[in-house]
Design an enzyme around this catalytic site. Structure first.
Site, PDB file in Angstrom:
ATOM      1  N   LYS A 106       0.744  -1.286  -0.015  1.00 49.02           N
ATOM      2  CA  LYS A 106      -0.041   0.034   0.140  1.00 49.02           C
ATOM      3  C   LYS A 106       0.900   1.310   0.108  1.00 49.02           C
ATOM      4  CE  LYS A 106      -3.039   2.681   2.932  1.00 49.02           C
ATOM      5  NZ  LYS A 106      -3.613   2.516   4.463  1.00 49.02           N
ATOM      6  N   ASP A 109      -2.652  10.295   3.501  1.00 47.98           N
ATOM      7  CA  ASP A 109      -4.086   9.854   3.790  1.00 47.98           C
ATOM      8  C   ASP A 109      -4.727  10.942   4.557  1.00 47.98           C
ATOM      9  OD1 ASP A 109      -6.315   8.347   4.078  1.00 47.98           O
ATOM     10  OD2 ASP A 109      -5.686   6.923   5.470  1.00 47.98           O
ATOM     11  N   LYS A 111     -10.147  13.027   8.418  1.00 49.76           N
ATOM     12  CA  LYS A 111      -9.435  12.736   9.613  1.00 49.76           C
ATOM     13  C   LYS A 111      -9.315  13.986  10.836  1.00 49.76           C
ATOM     14  CE  LYS A 111      -6.241   8.852   8.243  1.00 49.76           C
ATOM     15  NZ  LYS A 111      -6.743   7.857   8.981  1.00 49.76           N
ATOM     16  N   ASP A 170       1.886   6.625   5.110  1.00 49.64           N
ATOM     17  CA  ASP A 170       0.659   5.590   4.778  1.00 49.64           C
ATOM     18  C   ASP A 170       1.400   4.965   3.588  1.00 49.64           C
ATOM     19  OD1 ASP A 170      -1.719   4.523   5.600  1.00 49.64           O
ATOM     20  OD2 ASP A 170      -2.938   5.697   4.583  1.00 49.64           O
ATOM     21  N   ASP A 219     -12.257   6.963   4.374  1.00 55.67           N
ATOM     22  CA  ASP A 219     -10.863   6.769   5.128  1.00 55.67           C
ATOM     23  C   ASP A 219     -10.390   5.203   5.171  1.00 55.67           C
ATOM     24  OD1 ASP A 219      -8.455   7.454   6.301  1.00 55.67           O
ATOM     25  OD2 ASP A 219      -9.654   8.007   8.354  1.00 55.67           O
ATOM     26  N   GLU A 235      -9.472   3.536   2.746  1.00 56.01           N
ATOM     27  CA  GLU A 235      -9.106   3.551   1.258  1.00 56.01           C
ATOM     28  C   GLU A 235      -8.143   2.615   1.215  1.00 56.01           C
ATOM     29  OE1 GLU A 235      -7.734   5.290   3.758  1.00 56.01           O
ATOM     30  OE2 GLU A 235      -5.601   4.926   2.997  1.00 56.01           O
ATOM     31  N   ARG A 246      -7.856  -0.696   1.669  1.00 53.15           N
ATOM     32  CA  ARG A 246      -8.480  -2.002   1.299  1.00 53.15           C
ATOM     33  C   ARG A 246      -8.761  -1.960  -0.186  1.00 53.15           C
ATOM     34  NH1 ARG A 246     -12.545  -2.041   6.135  1.00 53.15           N
ATOM     35  NH2 ARG A 246     -10.604  -0.877   6.859  1.00 53.15           N
TER      36      ARG A 246
HETATM   37  N1  BES Z   1      -4.172   4.584   7.174  1.00 52.79           N
HETATM   38  C1  BES Z   1      -5.066   4.365   8.089  1.00 52.79           C
HETATM   39  C2  BES Z   1      -4.822   3.510   9.152  1.00 52.79           C
HETATM   40  C3  BES Z   1      -3.772   4.001  10.420  1.00 52.79           C
HETATM   41  C4  BES Z   1      -4.234   4.906  11.170  1.00 52.79           C
HETATM   42  C5  BES Z   1      -2.323   3.710  10.123  1.00 52.79           C
HETATM   43  C6  BES Z   1      -3.292   5.235  11.964  1.00 52.79           C
HETATM   44  C7  BES Z   1      -1.691   4.124  11.226  1.00 52.79           C
HETATM   45  C8  BES Z   1      -2.027   4.843  11.905  1.00 52.79           C
HETATM   46  C9  BES Z   1      -6.295   3.919   7.248  1.00 52.79           C
HETATM   47  O1  BES Z   1      -6.390   4.302   5.845  1.00 52.79           O
HETATM   48  C10 BES Z   1      -7.558   4.284   7.978  1.00 52.79           C
HETATM   49  O2  BES Z   1      -7.734   5.376   8.202  1.00 52.79           O
HETATM   50  N2  BES Z   1      -8.218   3.289   8.342  1.00 52.79           N
HETATM   51  C11 BES Z   1      -9.381   3.485   9.188  1.00 52.79           C
HETATM   52  C12 BES Z   1     -10.265   2.330   8.761  1.00 52.79           C
HETATM   53  C13 BES Z   1     -11.713   2.726   9.240  1.00 52.79           C
HETATM   54  C14 BES Z   1     -12.351   3.959   8.738  1.00 52.79           C
HETATM   55  C15 BES Z   1     -12.680   1.513   9.009  1.00 52.79           C
HETATM   56  C16 BES Z   1      -9.008   3.350  10.481  1.00 52.79           C
HETATM   57  O3  BES Z   1      -8.224   2.455  11.028  1.00 52.79           O
HETATM   58  O4  BES Z   1      -9.667   4.115  11.309  1.00 52.79           O
HETATM   59 ZN    ZN Z   2      -4.596   4.747   4.797  1.00 56.11          ZN
HETATM   60 MN    MN Z   3      -7.496   6.122   5.748  1.00 55.70          MN
END
Ligand code: BES
Ligand code: ZN
Ligand code: MN
Length: 486
Positions: free
Chosen positions: A252, A257, A264, A275, A334, A336, A338
């Site tokens: 990825k 992000d 966020k 990210d 967010d 994204e 996957r």
């Molecule tokens: N890149 C983030 C995950 C992340 C967050 C990695 C903080 C490291 C530190 C990912 O794209 C994301 O935002 N995931 C969301 C998914 C949710 C909306 C289902 C998350 O983990 O909050």
């Molecule tokens: Zn992300």
């Molecule tokens: Mn995200």
């Protein structure tokens, strides 16, 4: 820093030897004059060989100007990471002393296999001297040369060469991952991939219009909100025989992000430049594998996008079609990662019929909740492959822990209006519901997903290691190079 090897220490500014707690014997010093020897013994008694402790003795120049004793701790507590860890401390001491060169005696076989020790010394030293200082006027110096005192064994000498390449692969991954998001856009990441040159390596980049045309609906939806258009980066390394099916590595690379329309919160959003770490890990692995001339076919696939809000951004409520034809209802822009990984995995399986696929992604904050910041999450559809990755994890001390993926989890991403939705139910098992989404993109290839959200860069709760200075860690490069070599 260059690595040299020698059979004995000679005229060095700093000679480092490792000693275990309560050990009488100090090996690696050669013949010393009586006064130096007495001083060394005194220093040993003072620091006692405790883990991470150092003692420095000023000698007269034969074989060294200074002798540094570095403690390995109790023999019974020695792990596969101890020498790497202590070697990092040693190298940082050498840097503080501003010596241009230093020498390290590889511990005798009674400590552990000398080839393994040599690898760890090189990895620990090289990785701990890396600093992300490209944007600073004031840069800290580092030694130019480290000489390893090591026997003439062929095995040890080839371990030296391999460890240099592995460490450079990790450093490469870290330095790309540390790049700021205004500089490292998807297009720029593609340029960086193209610049990895090796006779058996080919790079292809698919840009936005072609991605649209060919049905990469996840990548183009996520990339739609940014003027920095998405790219799919493909690196094909053909070091193996033609008939051998490749291992596909997917990473990825969200260069930044923001969360998109589901934006966020402001706190620590700057960390979302990391990210892209999954993609950087894949770059580091491919670079090192090609330099090592590994006899294997390896394909790296890196979907690179910037997740931004904007007039072209995808929205909650959208239904998009992924590369494999399945549809996904967007509940949160967010989630994204996957979406872009699903496209990349489906493409990898269709195009290459791989023997195995392994993906790396900073995929879920939930992984940090579950496992913290020192252990990565692993989800797989294949026990054998997962076990082999776990074995590499034990050997490299890049820790992974497997989470389950049974049909109940697959049910969590069912949608009323599409084949699936891009979120699970509330915050329950967030890492696994993300993996369940990816599982839908893989037909039957053995596949391992590694969620590196907690381990890809140093965070407040990260265990401090000299070889992981602040910033990106390059997690996964050593792990998968071990897997590919085993
Ligand atoms: N890149 C983030 C995950 C992340 C967050 C990695 C903080 C490291 C530190 C990912 O794209 C994301 O935002 N995931 C969301 C998914 C949710 C909306 C289902 C998350 O983990 O909050
Ligand atoms: Zn992300
Ligand atoms: Mn995200």
């Amino acid at each position: 820093m260059k690595i040299r090897t020698a059979v004995a220490a000679k005229n060095t500014q700093l000679l480092c030897v490792f000693i275990q707690e309560k050990a009488e014997k100090i090996s690696g010093l050669g013949r010393l004059d009586a006064r130096t020897l007495a001083a060394v013994r005194q220093a040993r008694d003072d620091m006692g060989g405790r883990l991470g402790a150092v003692g420095i003795v000023h000698a007269c120049g034969r074989p060294a100007r200074r002798i540094l004793l570095a403690g390995l701790g109790k023999k019974s507590e020695l792990t596969g990471d101890t020498v790497r860890f202590v070697s990092g401390i040693v190298a940082q001491r050498a840097a503080e002393l501003e010596t241009k060169e230093f020498t390290v005696a590889v511990p005798p076989g009674s400590v552990q296999d000398p080839a393994a020790s040599a690898s760890q010394i090189i990895e620990g030293a090289k990785m701990s001297l890396y600093r992300f200082d490209r944007f600073k006027a004031e840069k800290k110096g580092a030694p130019d040369v480290m000489t390893l005192v090591i026997g003439r064994s062929k095995k040890a000498l080839s371990a030296v060469r391999a460890a240099e390449i592995v460490s450079d692969g990790v450093i490469f991954a870290k330095s790309v991952a540390n790049m700021p998001p205004n500089e490292c856009t998807p297009a720029r990441l593609a340029d960086i991939a193209r610049k990895i040159k090796s006779p058996k390596l080919r790079c292809r980049v698919i840009a936005r219009d072609e991605l649209k045309r060919r049905g990469f609906g996840g990548i183009t939806a996520v990339g739609g909100g940014s003027r920095n258009e998405p790219r799919l980066i493909i690196l094909e390394y053909s070091g193996g025989v033609k008939s051998q099916r490749p291992t596909v590595l997917v990473g990825k690379a969200v260069t930044f992000d923001t969360g998109g329309i589901s934006i966020k919160p402001r706190e620590r959003m700057e960390e979302m430049k990391f990210d892209k770490c999954g993609g950087c890990t894949v770059l580091g692995i491919i670079k090192a594998a090609s330099e090592m001339r590994l006899q294997a076919n390896i394909v790296g696939i890196i979907p690179a996008v910037e997740n931004m809000p904007g007039g072209g951004a995808y929205r909650p409520g959208d239904i998009i079609k992924l590369y494999n034809g399945k549809t996904a209802e967007i509940l949160n822009t967010d989630a994204e990662g996957r979406l872009i990984l699903a496209d990349a995995l489906a493409y990898g399986e269709e195009r290459y019929s791989p023997r195995a696929m392994i993906d790396f992604a900073t995929l879920t904050g939930a992984c940090i909740v579950a496992l913290g910041t020192n252990v990565a999450g692993m989800v797989s559809n294949n026990d054998r492959l997962a076990a082999r990755v776990s074995e590499s994890s034990a050997r490299t001390t890049e820790e992974v822990w497997r989470l389950p993926l049974n049909p109940d989890y697959m049910a969590m991403i069912k949608s009323d209006v599409a084949d699936m939705k891009n979120m699970g139910i509330g915050t329950a098992a967030g890492t696994i519901s993300a993996a369940a989404f990816l599982r839908n993109a893989v037909a039957d290839t053995p596949w391992v997903h590694i969620d590196i959200a907690g381990v890809a860069w140093t965070q407040a709760s990260t265990k401090k290691k000299p070889y992981n200075p602040n910033g990106a860690t390059g997690f996964g490069v050593r792990l998968i190079l071990d897997y590919l070599q085993s």
